[in-house]
Motif scaffolding. Sequence first.
Motif, PDB file in Angstrom:
ATOM      1  N   GLN A 285       3.662   4.779  -5.779  1.00  0.00           N
ATOM      2  CA  GLN A 285       2.283   4.792  -6.272  1.00  0.00           C
ATOM      3  C   GLN A 285       1.649   3.412  -6.142  1.00  0.00           C
ATOM      4  O   GLN A 285       0.464   3.288  -5.806  1.00  0.00           O
ATOM      5  CB  GLN A 285       2.266   5.235  -7.733  1.00  0.00           C
ATOM      6  CG  GLN A 285       2.746   6.660  -7.957  1.00  0.00           C
ATOM      7  CD  GLN A 285       2.726   7.022  -9.430  1.00  0.00           C
ATOM      8  OE1 GLN A 285       1.675   7.079 -10.056  1.00  0.00           O
ATOM      9  NE2 GLN A 285       3.894   7.273  -9.991  1.00  0.00           N
ATOM     10  N   GLU A 288       0.394   2.841  -2.678  1.00  0.00           N
ATOM     11  CA  GLU A 288      -0.902   3.466  -2.424  1.00  0.00           C
ATOM     12  C   GLU A 288      -2.047   2.570  -2.892  1.00  0.00           C
ATOM     13  O   GLU A 288      -3.079   2.455  -2.220  1.00  0.00           O
ATOM     14  CB  GLU A 288      -0.971   4.825  -3.140  1.00  0.00           C
ATOM     15  CG  GLU A 288      -0.033   5.883  -2.581  1.00  0.00           C
ATOM     16  CD  GLU A 288      -0.377   6.259  -1.146  1.00  0.00           C
ATOM     17  OE1 GLU A 288      -1.581   6.209  -0.791  1.00  0.00           O
ATOM     18  OE2 GLU A 288       0.531   6.585  -0.380  1.00  0.00           O
ATOM     19  N   ALA A 318      -4.818   5.374   4.169  1.00  0.00           N
ATOM     20  CA  ALA A 318      -3.401   5.081   3.968  1.00  0.00           C
ATOM     21  C   ALA A 318      -2.596   5.528   5.170  1.00  0.00           C
ATOM     22  O   ALA A 318      -2.647   6.698   5.555  1.00  0.00           O
ATOM     23  CB  ALA A 318      -2.878   5.787   2.726  1.00  0.00           C
TER      24      ALA A 318
END
Length: 323
Positions: A285, A288, A318
């Motif tokens: 996470q 990201e 991404a």
Amino acid sequence: MNLRELQYLVALAEHRNFRRAAEACLVSQPTLSTQIRKLEEELGVTLFERTPRRVMPTPAGQDAVARARRILTEMDGMREAARRLSRPEAGTARLGVFPTLGPYLLPEVMPQVRARFPQLQLLLTEEKSDQLLERLREGRLDAAILALPVHDPNLHGEPLFEEPFLLAVPKHHPLASRESLRLEELSRQNLMLLEDGHCLRDQALEVCGLSGAQEQSEFRATSLETLRQMVLAGLGVTLMPALAARGMAPHADKLHLLRFEDSQPSRQIGLFWRKTSALAPLLRQLAELLRAVPPELLDPRNEGRPVPSEDRGRLAPAPAAAS
């Protein structure tokens, strides 16, 4: 043999002084000395060479310290995994970043990281890439932002973004009247580079190899800021990563940035952690969020100009994950 003795062993290897090691472990010096000697008697080898001024691990000691570090790292991972199951996205994560990226990337992404993980205490370490890798392998860091490639089968890597290079020249330089140049034109330039140990030096040398440029051999800088000041003083030219170039806008009257027309030299940036890390879900996470660099910051056409405030919240697309 117990974990406390292993902690004493590692502390003594790091501090190479009984008093400082005892202070780091919050015990008395006689206690630490007794436990180390007890450990040596149990193993049947001398772990440390003792002199009046310093303490040095023997070959057997070096091996024991390396094994002790791995055991302590695994124990920390076990505790962290258990705690994470009960309190996800809370606690502490130790993140490393290299100095030619950290001061320019972190201010752009840390507000989003804090907003996404309000309970996470992110401890930041800035070191050269080799030192970050060593700390990561030994368990002294949970993750590190590094330039690719990183060759270690025990590490997992998530690509973050590609950062272009610009050519920084003084305002009086013959190239200062232009907006761009071809890569092959670097063959006529002597570049100022960083000293050994900086990954940016290796990346710049790769560009030199592709273009035929030469290094200015009489000077090697200790930091990217030193390189910038040398260009501002009119003493040479250098390659500048796009994020670092953003901070040069106030010096536009003394320095000029050129983009490359044909083959855009750049460096790939990724986030790496141990494949066995209990923090892997959190770090995915985090990767990201670290990708959330506004595309305008990485666009060489913007050179050093500030990004309008309304554009700073845009997220870069991404890229796919890679091991």
